[in-house]
Scaffold this motif. Structure first.
Motif, mmCIF file in Angstrom:
data_model
loop_
_atom_site.group_PDB
_atom_site.id
_atom_site.type_symbol
_atom_site.label_atom_id
_atom_site.label_comp_id
_atom_site.label_asym_id
_atom_site.label_seq_id
_atom_site.Cartn_x
_atom_site.Cartn_y
_atom_site.Cartn_z
ATOM 1 N N ALA A 1 0.835 -1.202 0.000
ATOM 2 C CA ALA A 1 0.000 0.000 0.000
ATOM 3 C C ALA A 1 0.868 1.249 0.000
ATOM 4 C CB ALA A 1 -0.925 -0.006 1.212
ATOM 5 N N THR A 2 0.249 2.379 -0.288
ATOM 6 C CA THR A 2 0.950 3.660 -0.279
ATOM 7 C C THR A 2 0.612 4.416 0.996
ATOM 8 O OG1 THR A 2 0.908 3.812 -2.696
ATOM 9 C CG2 THR A 2 1.250 5.860 -1.479
ATOM 10 N N ALA A 3 1.632 4.887 1.697
ATOM 11 C CA ALA A 3 1.432 5.742 2.871
ATOM 12 C C ALA A 3 1.550 7.196 2.434
ATOM 13 C CB ALA A 3 2.466 5.428 3.940
ATOM 14 N N LEU A 4 0.619 8.026 2.901
ATOM 15 C CA LEU A 4 0.600 9.445 2.545
ATOM 16 C C LEU A 4 0.860 10.299 3.782
ATOM 17 C CD1 LEU A 4 -2.585 9.556 0.244
ATOM 18 C CD2 LEU A 4 -0.189 9.411 -0.472
ATOM 19 N N VAL A 5 1.826 11.198 3.665
ATOM 20 C CA VAL A 5 2.087 12.225 4.679
ATOM 21 C C VAL A 5 1.824 13.563 3.998
ATOM 22 C CG1 VAL A 5 3.840 13.319 6.120
ATOM 23 C CG2 VAL A 5 3.787 10.825 5.899
ATOM 24 N N CYS A 6 1.014 14.416 4.613
ATOM 25 C CA CYS A 6 0.566 15.631 3.951
ATOM 26 C C CYS A 6 0.984 16.879 4.734
ATOM 27 C CB CYS A 6 -0.955 15.607 3.776
ATOM 28 S SG CYS A 6 -1.599 17.020 2.863
ATOM 29 N N PRO A 7 2.097 17.516 4.360
ATOM 30 C CA PRO A 7 2.487 18.753 5.042
ATOM 31 C C PRO A 7 1.406 19.828 5.006
ATOM 32 C CG PRO A 7 4.330 17.924 3.778
ATOM 33 C CD PRO A 7 3.139 17.081 3.408
ATOM 34 N N TYR A 8 0.618 19.899 3.940
ATOM 35 C CA TYR A 8 -0.447 20.905 3.871
ATOM 36 C C TYR A 8 -1.405 20.751 5.038
ATOM 37 C CZ TYR A 8 -4.110 23.891 1.892
ATOM 38 O OH TYR A 8 -5.046 24.884 1.700
ATOM 39 N N LEU A 9 -1.739 19.499 5.385
ATOM 40 C CA LEU A 9 -2.620 19.249 6.530
ATOM 41 C C LEU A 9 -1.895 19.477 7.846
ATOM 42 C CD1 LEU A 9 -4.608 16.032 5.518
ATOM 43 C CD2 LEU A 9 -5.288 18.425 5.278
ATOM 44 N N LEU A 10 -0.677 18.981 7.957
ATOM 45 C CA LEU A 10 0.089 19.156 9.197
ATOM 46 C C LEU A 10 0.250 20.636 9.534
ATOM 47 C CD1 LEU A 10 2.855 16.490 8.547
ATOM 48 C CD2 LEU A 10 1.150 16.378 10.367
ATOM 49 N N HIS A 11 0.486 21.457 8.512
ATOM 50 C CA HIS A 11 0.736 22.885 8.722
ATOM 51 C C HIS A 11 -0.524 23.665 9.054
ATOM 52 C CE1 HIS A 11 4.645 22.799 6.090
ATOM 53 N NE2 HIS A 11 4.659 21.924 7.084
ATOM 54 N N ARG A 12 -1.694 23.084 8.808
ATOM 55 C CA ARG A 12 -2.958 23.780 9.063
ATOM 56 C C ARG A 12 -3.813 23.054 10.103
ATOM 57 N NH1 ARG A 12 -4.619 27.402 4.486
ATOM 58 N NH2 ARG A 12 -2.805 27.640 3.137
ATOM 59 N N ASP A 13 -3.169 22.209 10.865
ATOM 60 C CA ASP A 13 -3.883 21.466 11.908
ATOM 61 C C ASP A 13 -4.114 22.380 13.110
ATOM 62 O OD1 ASP A 13 -4.825 19.778 13.846
ATOM 63 O OD2 ASP A 13 -3.284 18.247 13.563
ATOM 64 N N PRO A 14 -5.374 22.709 13.437
ATOM 65 C CA PRO A 14 -5.638 23.651 14.530
ATOM 66 C C PRO A 14 -5.230 23.122 15.900
ATOM 67 C CG PRO A 14 -7.691 22.694 13.720
ATOM 68 C CD PRO A 14 -6.612 22.260 12.770
ATOM 69 N N THR A 15 -5.034 21.823 16.038
ATOM 70 C CA THR A 15 -4.585 21.304 17.336
ATOM 71 C C THR A 15 -3.129 21.684 17.607
ATOM 72 O OG1 THR A 15 -3.914 19.181 16.383
ATOM 73 C CG2 THR A 15 -6.176 19.358 17.171
ATOM 74 N N ASN A 16 -2.377 22.017 16.560
ATOM 75 C CA ASN A 16 -0.985 22.428 16.716
ATOM 76 C C ASN A 16 -0.770 23.912 16.427
ATOM 77 O OD1 ASN A 16 0.257 19.861 17.365
ATOM 78 N ND2 ASN A 16 -0.171 19.245 15.263
ATOM 79 N N TRP A 17 -1.482 24.430 15.442
ATOM 80 C CA TRP A 17 -1.302 25.812 15.001
ATOM 81 C C TRP A 17 -2.573 26.605 15.272
ATOM 82 C CZ3 TRP A 17 3.587 26.817 13.325
ATOM 83 C CH2 TRP A 17 4.352 25.743 12.884
#
Length: 459
Positions: free
Chosen positions: A358-374
């Protein structure tokens, strides 16, 4: 991080259409689709896109697990086979022992001391470009998307090849743009015709590839004729001269072959100017909406750089706010907006498993706009990156503008230095005013481009 040897829970499958799964929704509006999934607050989700099973993770911890802690279980995904068509087997697309050897050979060319020697070239090229902008019609908007493509092309050619390509600038830029867009079309298209078929698109691809290869092989051949004693201080000279003493049994006695040099140069050539240009266009777009940030930038730049047309490279070390602006722009619009990896074996993550194949996806766009962190993540706020700001309190993988783990972008410091120089020198000479009728939104291709060229009035 919590991991288990077994995985009793099934990763939530995102509902989709028969046969095509989530393909249509993803390609119609990938960013909105991904953000909707993020709001559901699952640890990961299972998507079916383009006939492949894809597992999207949301947390910095799981992103680190894939990109760093268990990176040996993950190879380049099928998407990279498309990029290989024109990038070849360079650092972005190669893997395994070959990638590790190439990375070891190339790394010294990107040490801070080597980059510092290239900074003055960046500054001089930027100053010349600014002079040209000053002579243009200042009452009309400037297509800064294209303008930054031009100057970053000049910079990458001078720093990579030590070559002035002003006469070839338009053709090379157009050829690289063609290759970029056609790679993206092949990436998203369910029907990929063989490249040897004489379709109009394939013929354009061949012409663009031939133009870029002719330019790069010509420079490599010229350097080979010069001999190793006269390679210069640009990146190509460094790559030609470097020898891996541990790998003397490789072809070329530990040096890069012409093909390897070509692949690395095309990778650096394409990525080194396009991603920086796109990021700078996004930065100016943000600055047109935040005159208070522009005022602070200008005060810092004038204080540190003074009136010198071509400041010294050392002066740019004392521009912390310019760097904060660049970092915040990269947070909102990361050029590498999503990263994919092929799972070589089953990988338990918490109570779930990403299965082999399978393909694993990591999405910086989501990480950078996650309100739990930012907090208030859509707001442009360079102070997030100030000393003591929120960035220092976050997990390191909450911010991935250049990827992470062993495959962290080798040119990350080069790009940050270039963007800081461009920004600081521009703000001394221009004010940035918006074009009121312009409606800009992100268009996620291979990189996160704007949906149309960004126009800015340089007052």
């Amino acid at each position: 991080m919590e991991t288990t040897a077994s995985a009793p829970l099934t990763v939530p499958l995102v509902p989709g259409l028969p046969l095509i799964g989530n393909t249509l929704a993803f390609f119609r509006d990938p960013l909105s689709t991904l953000q909707t999934l993020q709001r559901q607050q699952n640890r990961m989700v299972h998507l079916r896109i383009g006939g492949r099973h894809q597992y999207l993770v949301f947390s910095p911890e799981d992103s680190k697990h894939i990109l760093q802690e268990n990176h040996r279980n993950y190879g380049r995904s099928p998407a990279f086979q498309v990029l290989k068509i024109f990038l070849g087997n360079g650092l972005l697309t190669s893997e395994g022992d070959f990638w590790r050897r190439q990375r070891r050979l190339a790394q010294p060319a990107f040490h801070r001391q080597k980059l510092a020697a290239l900074a003055q070239t960046m500054i001089t090229e930027t100053a010349n470009w600014i002079d040209e902008l000053k002579q243009s019609n200042r009452t009309q908007p400037v297509n800064v998307s294209q303008a930054f493509m031009d100057v970053t092309m000049r910079i990458v050619c001078k720093t990579l090849f030590g070559s002035d390509v002003a006469a070839q600038l338009s053709g090379l830029s157009s050829a690289l743009d063609t290759l970029n867009y056609m790679a993206n079309e092949r990436l998203v298209s369910p029907l990929r015709l063989p490249l040897h078929w004489p379709t109009p698109g394939n013929l354009r691809f061949r012409r663009a590839s031939t133009q870029v290869d002719s330019f790069i092989y010509g420079l490599i051949n010229q350097r080979r004729k010069n001999g190793n004693a006269d390679q210069g201080d640009d990146l190509l000279g460094m790559l030609i001269s470097i020898e891996d003493e541990e790998m003397g049994d490789w072809p070329g006695s530990g040096r890069m072959s012409d093909q390897q040099l070509r692949d690395e140069c095309v990778t650096l050539f394409a990525a080194g100017h396009e991603t920086t240009a796109v990021s700078m266009a996004w930065t100016l777009h943000l600055l047109t909406q935040h005159p208070d940030v522009v005022a602070q930038l200008r005060a810092e730049s004038q204080s540190v750089l003074g009136d010198a047309k071509i400041p010294s490279a050392d002066a740019f070390r004392a521009l912390p706010y310019a760097l904060q602006v660049v970092q915040e722009s990269l947070r909102l619009y990361p050029p590498a907006w999503i990263m994919s990896r092929l799972a070589l074996g089953d990988d338990p993550i918490g109570s779930y498993t990403i299965p082999a194949g399978a393909t694993a996806l990591v999405c910086p766009y989501l990480l950078h706009r996650d309100p739990t962190n930012w907090p208030d993540p859509e707001r442009f706020d360079p102070d997030r990156f100030a000393p003591g700001g929120i960035k220092e309190q976050l997990h390191p993988y909450a911010y991935l503008p250049f990827g992470g783990g062993p495959r962290l972008c080798i040119g990350n410091q080069f790009a940050l230095m270039e963007m800081q120089i461009l920004l600081a020198m521009m703000v001394r000479n221009f004010d940035f005013q918006p074009v009121p009728s312009q409606r800009i939104s992100p268009k996620p291709l291979i990189t996160l481009r704007p949906n149309k060229p960004i126009q800015v009035v340089l007052a």
